[in-house]
Scaffold this motif. Sequence first.
Motif, mmCIF file in Angstrom:
data_model
loop_
_atom_site.group_PDB
_atom_site.id
_atom_site.type_symbol
_atom_site.label_atom_id
_atom_site.label_comp_id
_atom_site.label_asym_id
_atom_site.label_seq_id
_atom_site.Cartn_x
_atom_site.Cartn_y
_atom_site.Cartn_z
ATOM 1 N N UNK A 17 51.591 6.222 18.421
ATOM 2 C CA UNK A 17 51.812 7.505 19.100
ATOM 3 C C UNK A 17 53.221 7.581 19.677
ATOM 4 N N UNK A 18 53.709 6.464 20.240
ATOM 5 C CA UNK A 18 55.055 6.447 20.823
ATOM 6 C C UNK A 18 56.126 6.637 19.759
ATOM 7 N N UNK A 19 55.785 6.349 18.500
ATOM 8 C CA UNK A 19 56.704 6.524 17.380
ATOM 9 C C UNK A 19 56.585 7.916 16.765
ATOM 10 N N UNK A 20 55.691 8.727 17.324
ATOM 11 C CA UNK A 20 55.564 10.102 16.858
ATOM 12 C C UNK A 20 54.419 10.364 15.910
ATOM 13 N N UNK A 21 53.580 9.373 15.650
ATOM 14 C CA UNK A 21 52.466 9.572 14.718
ATOM 15 C C UNK A 21 51.338 10.355 15.375
ATOM 16 N N UNK A 22 50.693 11.196 14.546
ATOM 17 C CA UNK A 22 49.524 11.955 14.951
ATOM 18 C C UNK A 22 48.439 11.787 13.889
ATOM 19 N N UNK A 23 47.216 12.202 14.237
ATOM 20 C CA UNK A 23 46.093 12.074 13.307
ATOM 21 C C UNK A 23 45.432 13.421 13.069
ATOM 22 N N UNK A 24 44.849 13.567 11.886
ATOM 23 C CA UNK A 24 44.083 14.754 11.528
ATOM 24 C C UNK A 24 42.595 14.430 11.531
ATOM 25 N N UNK A 25 41.775 15.419 11.853
ATOM 26 C CA UNK A 25 40.337 15.246 11.696
ATOM 27 C C UNK A 25 39.951 15.536 10.248
ATOM 28 N N UNK A 26 38.683 15.543 9.955
ATOM 29 C CA UNK A 26 38.249 15.739 8.566
ATOM 30 C C UNK A 26 38.567 17.135 8.050
ATOM 31 N N UNK A 27 38.727 18.101 8.963
ATOM 32 C CA UNK A 27 39.057 19.470 8.572
ATOM 33 C C UNK A 27 40.563 19.697 8.464
ATOM 34 N N UNK A 28 41.334 18.638 8.718
ATOM 35 C CA UNK A 28 42.778 18.750 8.599
ATOM 36 C C UNK A 28 43.478 19.266 9.843
ATOM 37 N N UNK A 29 42.779 19.296 10.981
ATOM 38 C CA UNK A 29 43.375 19.726 12.233
ATOM 39 C C UNK A 29 43.817 18.521 13.056
ATOM 40 N N UNK A 30 44.937 18.648 13.753
ATOM 41 C CA UNK A 30 45.443 17.535 14.557
ATOM 42 C C UNK A 30 44.488 17.235 15.704
ATOM 43 N N UNK A 31 44.303 15.948 15.971
ATOM 44 C CA UNK A 31 43.330 15.530 16.971
ATOM 45 C C UNK A 31 43.730 14.192 17.559
ATOM 46 N N UNK A 32 43.075 13.822 18.620
ATOM 47 C CA UNK A 32 43.260 12.496 19.218
ATOM 48 C C UNK A 32 42.572 11.447 18.338
ATOM 49 N N UNK A 33 43.162 10.256 18.214
ATOM 50 C CA UNK A 33 42.603 9.233 17.339
ATOM 51 C C UNK A 33 41.202 8.806 17.784
ATOM 52 N N UNK A 34 40.938 8.792 19.078
ATOM 53 C CA UNK A 34 39.601 8.398 19.546
ATOM 54 C C UNK A 34 38.584 9.481 19.190
ATOM 55 N N UNK A 35 38.983 10.737 19.329
ATOM 56 C CA UNK A 35 38.100 11.837 18.935
ATOM 57 C C UNK A 35 37.810 11.787 17.443
ATOM 58 N N UNK A 36 38.838 11.539 16.636
ATOM 59 C CA UNK A 36 38.645 11.435 15.186
ATOM 60 C C UNK A 36 37.678 10.304 14.847
ATOM 61 N N UNK A 37 37.750 9.225 15.602
ATOM 62 C CA UNK A 37 36.853 8.088 15.376
ATOM 63 C C UNK A 37 35.414 8.455 15.749
ATOM 64 N N UNK A 38 35.241 9.085 16.887
ATOM 65 C CA UNK A 38 33.902 9.485 17.339
ATOM 66 C C UNK A 38 33.215 10.383 16.325
#
Length: 332
Positions: A17-38
Amino acid sequence: MKNMIYGVDLGWASQLESMGYQWLDEQGKKTDIITASKELGVNAVRLRVFVDPPREAVWQKRENEKCMLGFCDREGVLAMAERVKLQGLKLMLVFHYSDHFADPEFQDMPKAWTGENGKQLEPRVAEHTKGVLGFLKEHGICPDWVQVGNEINNGMMWPAGSLKNAREQLVRFLNAGYEAVKEVCPDSRVITHLASVMDDTQCMPFWENFFACGGKTDILGFSYYPYWEKFESNKDKLAEKLKEYTRRYGKPVMIVEVGGLDYDEEGCYRIVADCIEAVKTLKGQEESGVFYWEPEAAAEILPDRYPLGAARLAGEKVLQYNKALQAYRDHL
């Protein structure tokens, strides 16, 4: 099984995250990595802590190999642990008793402890363990599980805790850690963790010595990496091996690290499913589970190209889980 744990190790997440990386959920929307995991059925997160890691959180592992460590001092761990608990997930904390990764190949003494003998190092282990756990507890967090050491088949804190040359001292170190955990967080379950669950030659010498010397633990933890050990994943063989350890030593068992090639989504899914199905055959355990090691990363973004994540690069500094962790949701 009454309480099945579906876990992920997210030790790299905050550094990414400090390097600028973000994550997408299964629908392709940006989300928190813990939320994506849940959303994939994850109900627990595993984090690690080092003694005095380098400020830049990068380890020069070999002459031509650097690897990311994650923000894994106690402040970095607290920041992630608070996020984990805010999302209602369980927490496993892993003590490496080193300034960087500890595993069967590397069990380097923390630099600040170098030159001390076994009797001096036992209180070091206890004080470090109590210090980190006490710091978390001050902020309202006691981990559900604590690993005392990481993949310690050959011992820890070499040479003082070598299985080959200091067998009894090794167990005294581990017991010092166990007792420190119970003093600060008495309800935390202590895990003793070995690599190579399927290989008796890698595991049995440790367990025989550990229990003969009065080793204290609550759970036997194992790593399961078919890729590194060059065998085909087999849920029936894994199930029988886990049952054998429980029969022999009278302790619950857990797979605390698993991983498959990030580009082989179907194969990776199958490995995770094999672990889940094997663990679910265990009888007489209230709780067990499976933890995927660093699934939030993909090989192409890491300095050492570690290949066993469970994510794909979905854009510039954008990651998305591949199919592997869907095995959790499919086995709820």
